[in-house]
Scaffold this motif. Structure first.
Motif, short mmCIF file in Angstrom:
data_model
loop_
_atom_site.label_atom_id
_atom_site.label_comp_id
_atom_site.label_asym_id
_atom_site.label_seq_id
_atom_site.Cartn_x
_atom_site.Cartn_y
_atom_site.Cartn_z
N SER A 11 0.84 -1.21 0.00
CA SER A 11 0.00 0.00 0.00
C SER A 11 0.86 1.25 0.00
CB SER A 11 -0.88 0.04 1.25
OG SER A 11 -1.72 -1.08 1.32
N LEU A 12 0.40 2.23 -0.76
CA LEU A 12 0.99 3.57 -0.71
C LEU A 12 -0.04 4.47 -0.04
CD1 LEU A 12 3.06 5.76 -1.49
CD2 LEU A 12 1.94 5.92 -3.71
N ALA A 13 0.36 5.14 1.03
CA ALA A 13 -0.59 5.94 1.82
C ALA A 13 -0.01 7.31 2.10
CB ALA A 13 -0.89 5.22 3.13
N SER A 14 -0.82 8.17 2.70
CA SER A 14 -0.33 9.46 3.18
C SER A 14 -1.06 9.82 4.46
CB SER A 14 -0.49 10.54 2.12
OG SER A 14 0.17 11.72 2.53
N SER A 15 -0.71 10.94 5.03
CA SER A 15 -1.24 11.29 6.34
C SER A 15 -1.01 12.78 6.58
CB SER A 15 -0.48 10.43 7.37
OG SER A 15 -0.78 10.80 8.67
N GLY A 16 -1.90 13.42 7.29
CA GLY A 16 -1.75 14.84 7.64
C GLY A 16 -0.97 14.99 8.93
N ALA A 17 -0.85 16.19 9.43
CA ALA A 17 -0.06 16.43 10.64
C ALA A 17 -0.73 15.78 11.85
CB ALA A 17 0.15 17.92 10.85
N GLY A 18 -1.68 16.42 12.49
CA GLY A 18 -2.35 15.79 13.62
C GLY A 18 -3.37 16.71 14.25
N GLY A 19 -4.44 16.14 14.77
CA GLY A 19 -5.45 16.89 15.51
C GLY A 19 -5.06 17.00 16.99
N THR A 20 -6.01 17.45 17.79
CA THR A 20 -5.68 17.74 19.19
C THR A 20 -5.38 16.46 19.99
OG1 THR A 20 -8.05 17.82 19.70
CG2 THR A 20 -6.95 19.91 19.26
N ASN A 21 -6.08 15.37 19.70
CA ASN A 21 -5.85 14.15 20.48
C ASN A 21 -4.46 13.60 20.28
OD1 ASN A 21 -8.15 13.92 21.92
ND2 ASN A 21 -9.11 12.39 20.60
N ILE A 22 -4.07 13.41 19.03
CA ILE A 22 -2.77 12.79 18.76
C ILE A 22 -1.64 13.76 19.13
CG2 ILE A 22 -2.62 13.44 16.31
CD1 ILE A 22 -1.62 9.99 17.58
N THR A 23 -1.89 15.06 19.04
CA THR A 23 -0.85 16.02 19.42
C THR A 23 -0.59 15.94 20.93
OG1 THR A 23 -1.49 17.49 17.62
CG2 THR A 23 -0.16 18.45 19.36
N ARG A 24 -1.67 15.86 21.71
CA ARG A 24 -1.49 15.70 23.17
C ARG A 24 -0.78 14.39 23.48
NH1 ARG A 24 -6.34 18.52 23.86
NH2 ARG A 24 -7.50 16.61 23.43
N GLU A 25 -1.21 13.31 22.81
CA GLU A 25 -0.59 12.00 23.06
C GLU A 25 0.91 12.04 22.72
OE1 GLU A 25 -2.43 8.65 20.96
OE2 GLU A 25 -0.64 7.45 21.34
N MET A 26 1.24 12.69 21.59
CA MET A 26 2.64 12.79 21.18
C MET A 26 3.45 13.56 22.22
SD MET A 26 4.85 15.25 19.61
CE MET A 26 3.61 16.47 19.29
N LEU A 27 2.92 14.68 22.72
CA LEU A 27 3.67 15.46 23.71
C LEU A 27 3.86 14.67 25.01
CD1 LEU A 27 2.19 19.03 23.09
CD2 LEU A 27 4.58 18.32 22.75
N GLU A 28 2.84 13.91 25.42
CA GLU A 28 2.98 13.07 26.62
C GLU A 28 4.04 12.00 26.39
OE1 GLU A 28 -0.95 11.61 27.58
OE2 GLU A 28 -1.64 13.67 27.93
N PHE A 29 4.02 11.39 25.20
CA PHE A 29 5.01 10.37 24.85
C PHE A 29 6.43 10.96 24.90
CE2 PHE A 29 7.55 7.89 21.84
CZ PHE A 29 7.17 6.57 22.08
N CYS A 30 6.57 12.18 24.37
CA CYS A 30 7.88 12.83 24.38
C CYS A 30 8.33 13.13 25.81
CB CYS A 30 7.84 14.13 23.56
SG CYS A 30 7.71 13.81 21.80
#
Ligand code: NAP
Ligand code: ZN
Length: 343
Positions: free
Chosen positions: A285-304
């Protein structure tokens, strides 16, 4: 309203020069922040070039700073808090993606942090190459206390743009993951994939970065311009995160995918150059993706925060923007320029 000191391209492909403008007065749910640092994303170059809508254009969507004011209905933040803003500052809030915190996929087009139109008063949004910003608290994020503030800025675009697909395709232990293009996005992709427990393979066009990628956390590095090295990767990767901005022959990279593997290209090249056979042969599969909404942004910052992950940065002053752009266009940056907007 207050006068904001910023930097703008006054016309398409123009130099970024000092440009003062007014931010809106605080609405009930708004947070005002004094910007300390703003990352320079490759998107900023695209925007000043072919993608920009309206000039003068103040770029910048990797913003960190401290809260300088709050509207009367703000509940999450107080003056002095370290906060961040990413690529979007509003959305329709009613469509299905918005309701689940995936506002980057808002059916009614999210409001970009810059070069977009404010949903309430119709004014132009202007980005973080400036002294301050005003945004609804829904799109403002808390910065984990243990993270260096300047090196956190790139997480807000480069970070979430790479974290989100790695999560979506469930990258973890037992998987071999390729990251293509070791720039602002790619170097964070390597750090995230490593922290998620995958075997990480960096693909780069630069022999020097091939060595450096190991220090970032890659287990292996492949020179993507070397056809013998590429052939040795055939059918190895479960997932490839491709951050390359330019169109390049994708077949050798797709051939590195296993049966049922996915290559997610987040670099937004003008078009893809590939053979349908390469996909068919491995049910790839060839796919793409956008930056991120509020949920994944919060999750990413917590992960960091939990994994002590920030960007590797080169801090520059506003008068060095032109040099930074030139070097970024040549992939000559380790690995993200961040503007020092203090004072
Ligand atoms: P960057 O720092 O310039 O990194 C891109 C890397 O791609 C370069 O460091 C280089 O890595 C590699 N590269 C460049 N030209 C290449 C070519 N012709 N062939 C092969 N490799 C090449 O840029 P960035 O800030 O990470 O952004 C990358 C792209 O993602 C930009 O187009 C940006 O607009 C886009 N982006 C998309 C989203 C989204 O929502 N999907 C969000 C943010 C950014 P090596 O030196 O290792 O080869
Ligand atoms: Zn960006």
């Amino acid at each position: 309203m207050s006068l904001t000191n910023g930097f703008a391209a006054l016309e398409r492909n123009g130099a970024v020069v000092p440009f003062d403008f007014e931010r809106r007065a605080l609405r009930p749910h708004d947070v005002a922040l004094d910007i300390a640092y703003c990352g320079i994303c490759h998107t900023d170059i695209h925007m000043i070039g072919k993608w920009g809508q309206q000039f003068p254009l103040v770029p910048g969507h990797e913003i960190v700073g401290s809260v300088s004011g709050v509207g009367p209905e703000v509940t999450k933040f107080k003056i002095g808090d370290h906060v961040a803003i990413g690529v979007i500052v509003d959305s329709c809030r009613e469509c299905e993606p918005c309701l689940r915190g995936d506002e980057i996929y808002c059916r009614n087009v999210p409001t970009s942090t810059y070069d977009s139109v404010d949903r309430v008063d119709g004014t132009r949004t202007r980005g973080g190459y400036s002294s301050d910003y005003v945004a609804d608290e829904r799109f403002v994020y808390r910065v984990p206390e243990n993270l260096d503030l300047a090196a956190t800025a790139p997480l807000l675009c480069a970070g979430v743009t790479t974290f989100s697909p790695l999560r979506h395709w469930k990258v973890g232990p037992g998987m071999t993951v390729g990251v293509v293009g070791i720039g602002g996005l790619g170097h964070l992709g390597v750090k995230f994939a490593r922290a998620m427990g995958a075997q990480v393979v960096a693909f780069t066009t630069s022999p020097k970065k091939a060595e450096a990628a190991l220090a970032l956390g890659a287990h292996e590095a492949v020179l993507s311009t070397d056809s013998a090295q590429m052939a040795a990767q055939a059918f190895r990767m479960d997932f490839i995160l491709d951050t390359v901005a330019a169109t390049y022959p994708l077949d050798p990279m797709l051939q590195a995918l296993k049966l049922d593997g996915t290559l997610c290209s987040v670099g937004l090249p003008d078009k893809f150059e590939l053979s349908a056979f390469t996909l068919a042969i491995g049910r790839r599969s060839l796919a793409s993706s956008g930056a991120g909404g509020t949920n994944i942004t919060r999750e990413m910052l917590e992960f960091c925060g939990a994994h002590d992950i920030v960007a590797d940065i080169e801090l520059v002053k506003p008068h060095q923007i032109a040099t930074a752009f030139e070097r970024l266009a040549k992939a000559d940056v380790r690995y993200r320029f961040v503007l020092d907007m203090r004072n």
